[in-house]
Motif scaffolding. Structure first.
Motif, short mmCIF file in Angstrom:
data_model
loop_
_atom_site.label_atom_id
_atom_site.label_comp_id
_atom_site.label_asym_id
_atom_site.label_seq_id
_atom_site.Cartn_x
_atom_site.Cartn_y
_atom_site.Cartn_z
N MET A 95 0.41 -1.38 0.12
CA MET A 95 -0.17 0.14 -0.43
C MET A 95 1.03 1.03 -0.16
SD MET A 95 -2.76 -1.15 2.45
CE MET A 95 -3.87 -2.37 2.43
N TYR A 96 0.49 1.98 -0.68
CA TYR A 96 1.31 3.71 -0.59
C TYR A 96 -0.05 5.21 0.10
CZ TYR A 96 -1.28 3.69 -4.56
OH TYR A 96 -2.62 4.56 -5.86
N ILE A 97 0.58 6.03 0.29
CA ILE A 97 0.19 7.48 0.91
C ILE A 97 -0.08 7.49 -0.04
CG2 ILE A 97 -0.97 8.56 2.56
CD1 ILE A 97 0.16 6.96 5.05
N ASP A 98 -1.44 8.26 -0.58
CA ASP A 98 -1.31 9.96 -1.92
C ASP A 98 -1.41 11.22 -0.80
OD1 ASP A 98 -1.04 11.66 -3.89
OD2 ASP A 98 -2.71 9.92 -4.44
N VAL A 99 -0.30 11.99 -0.98
CA VAL A 99 -0.42 13.45 -0.20
C VAL A 99 -0.15 14.57 -1.18
CG1 VAL A 99 -0.28 12.84 2.09
CG2 VAL A 99 1.91 13.24 0.04
N GLY A 100 -0.58 13.83 -2.14
CA GLY A 100 -0.96 14.78 -3.45
C GLY A 100 0.96 15.94 -4.47
N ALA A 101 1.68 15.17 -4.01
CA ALA A 101 2.99 15.35 -4.48
C ALA A 101 2.66 14.60 -5.52
CB ALA A 101 3.84 15.30 -3.31
N HIS A 102 4.29 15.13 -6.31
CA HIS A 102 4.03 15.05 -7.63
C HIS A 102 5.33 14.33 -8.21
CE1 HIS A 102 0.45 16.36 -8.55
NE2 HIS A 102 0.70 17.87 -8.26
N SER A 103 6.57 14.63 -6.97
CA SER A 103 8.41 14.03 -6.62
C SER A 103 8.36 14.35 -5.73
CB SER A 103 8.83 14.84 -7.40
OG SER A 103 9.29 15.98 -6.75
N ASP A 104 9.09 13.31 -5.20
CA ASP A 104 10.17 13.17 -3.62
C ASP A 104 10.88 14.32 -3.66
OD1 ASP A 104 12.01 13.16 -5.72
OD2 ASP A 104 13.43 11.40 -4.57
N SER A 105 11.28 15.54 -4.14
CA SER A 105 11.51 16.68 -4.10
C SER A 105 10.71 17.58 -3.66
CB SER A 105 12.41 17.27 -5.11
OG SER A 105 12.10 17.68 -6.04
N GLN A 106 8.94 17.32 -4.55
CA GLN A 106 8.20 18.11 -3.44
C GLN A 106 7.78 17.92 -2.29
OE1 GLN A 106 4.56 17.73 -5.79
NE2 GLN A 106 4.13 20.55 -4.97
N ILE A 107 8.50 16.67 -1.83
CA ILE A 107 8.04 15.85 -0.31
C ILE A 107 8.85 16.26 0.58
CG2 ILE A 107 7.80 13.42 0.83
CD1 ILE A 107 5.14 13.86 -0.68
N LYS A 108 10.28 16.51 0.07
CA LYS A 108 11.15 16.94 0.71
C LYS A 108 10.73 18.87 1.04
CE LYS A 108 15.72 17.47 0.84
NZ LYS A 108 17.45 17.09 0.36
N GLU A 109 10.30 19.14 -0.01
CA GLU A 109 9.95 20.72 0.22
C GLU A 109 9.14 20.56 1.58
OE1 GLU A 109 9.06 22.54 -3.08
OE2 GLU A 109 10.69 21.66 -4.20
N TRP A 110 8.02 19.99 1.18
CA TRP A 110 6.81 20.35 2.72
C TRP A 110 7.24 19.52 4.08
CZ3 TRP A 110 2.17 17.39 -0.85
CH2 TRP A 110 2.17 18.10 -1.71
N GLY A 111 8.18 19.03 4.02
CA GLY A 111 9.56 18.38 4.82
C GLY A 111 8.51 17.72 5.91
N ILE A 112 7.79 16.30 4.73
CA ILE A 112 7.54 14.94 4.77
C ILE A 112 9.06 13.90 5.54
CG2 ILE A 112 6.93 12.77 4.35
CD1 ILE A 112 4.35 14.90 3.88
N ARG A 113 9.26 13.37 6.60
CA ARG A 113 10.47 12.77 6.01
C ARG A 113 10.48 11.10 6.72
NH1 ARG A 113 14.41 16.51 9.60
NH2 ARG A 113 13.06 15.90 11.47
#
Length: 355
Positions: A131-149
């Motif tokens: 399974m996976y969770i979709d937070v509406g991000a489009h890339s791992d770099s965007q996830i990093k920008e949002w501060g999710i780790r």
């Protein structure tokens, strides 16, 4: 029920209980009692009655089942690991909160539309590892920008609600914010009622991942008697009806046996007799598939007479659960009446086999 609503809607999976702990701390500070705890984050208020002894531990647990971010894909999806016991079938398409430091992000556990499922997929139990969770991000770099780790906690979403019967409470995390609520309400009652002992009431951490806070809390508090306040399994839904098993609304549940503990017989009988004297309906439970904090409390040092008291709950270890308000109120009443009986002489009788 405002306190129970605050407790259930707070986010606090195992190891990340700080939001719930602060609510409990706020309540304890209103009672003007010493606040005690352990090195893992368990928190209790200590209320002295007419005697220092015996020391009575009354504990819920702060944590709820949830998840942790375990992987971030190149496309910006989150893989996750469970914190606590989950059945994978209850997860698909459910909303969750990702706790990224001071920021919170809503996501959904992804699932395929039925139109594109193969015949094989329709009959498959989907494992959590896929399974996976979709937070509406489009890339791992965007996830990093949002501060999710990786390592960030993930919490189920379900608002608190009292249903039209004015008794059924629907919420997430009733396992075991209900126990936290009961511990605080008992302490509130004892501010104006006498008791021949000292009560240490509050909640442990990390129960859902192995009763860890119970071990450290019992060592720090050194109780003479302990009560774990937790939920039992309500077996009253269609296909589960069994006259001998707990049902929601039929009174507090006393655990006679679980995978971690057989209770002290003297303490058990005192609670049963007290319920009968006060016309509080009682149910019993035997369950070999799980345990509670009492499994650690009762083996602290030389051994501590212990018991699990709780309420029957539906749908626990999912995004939503149900309990009866009447059951919760009866547990509070029962524990107050029991505590008022627990003087030092009575507690010595529970250990008479040692002399």
């Amino acid at each position: 029920m405002r306190l129970l609503q605050r407790l259930t809607e707070a986010n606090g999976v195992s190891g990340y209980e700080h939001e719930v702990r602060e609510i409990v701390r706020d309540e304890l500070q209103q009672f003007d009692v010493p606040i005690v705890g352990d090195g893992l984050g368990s928190i209790f208020g200590e209320k002295r009655g007419t005697s220092d002894k015996p020391r009575i531990l009354l504990a819920g647990h702060l944590d709820e089942v949830g998840f942790m971010v375990s992987e971030i894909t190149k496309s910006g999806y989150l893989r996750f690991s469970p914190l606590g016991g989950w059945w994978s079938q209850v997860l698909l398409s459910q909303r969750v909160t990702i706790m990224a430091g001071s920021r919170k992000y809503t996501g959904v556990i992804g699932s395929k539309a039925p139109h594109v499922l193969s015949a094989e997929e329709r009959n498959k139990i989907y494992p959590i590892k896929e399974m996976y969770i979709d937070v509406g991000a489009h890339s791992d770099s965007q996830i990093k920008e949002w501060g999710i780790r990786i390592g960030d906690p993930i919490v189920p979403i379900c608002p608190f609600e009292i249903l039209p019967d004015h008794d059924t409470i629907l919420a997430k995390a009733l396992d075991n914010r209900m126990g936290c609520y009961v511990a605080l309400e008992v302490l509130r009652r004892l501010q104006v009622e006498e008791h021949p002992n000292t009560v240490i009431a509050g909640a442990t951490v990390q129960e859902e991942v192995g009763l860890r806070g119970a071990q450290t809390a019992a060592y720090a508090i050194d109780p003479d008697i302990s009560f774990a306040i937790d939920v039992g399994i309500a077996e009253d839904a269609p296909g589960q009806e069994n006259l001998l098993h707990p049902k929601m609304g039929n009174g507090p549940v006393i655990t006679f046996l679980d995978a971690t503990m057989i209770p002290n017989i003297g303490l058990r009988d005192l609670v049963l007799d007290t319920a009968e004297e006060n016309r509080i309906p009682i149910q019993h439970e035997t369950m070999l598939g799980g345990g509670t904090d009492a499994g650690r409390f009762h083996v602290n040092k030389r051994g501590v007479p212990s018991l699990v008291v709780g309420v029957a709950a539906r749908y626990i270890h999912s995004h939503v659960s149900m309990v009866s308000k009447k059951d919760v109120e009866n547990v509070v009443e029962l524990m107050v009446k029991v505590i008022q009986k627990l003087d030092e002489e009575k507690c010595k009788q529970f250990l008479s086999f040692t002399t």
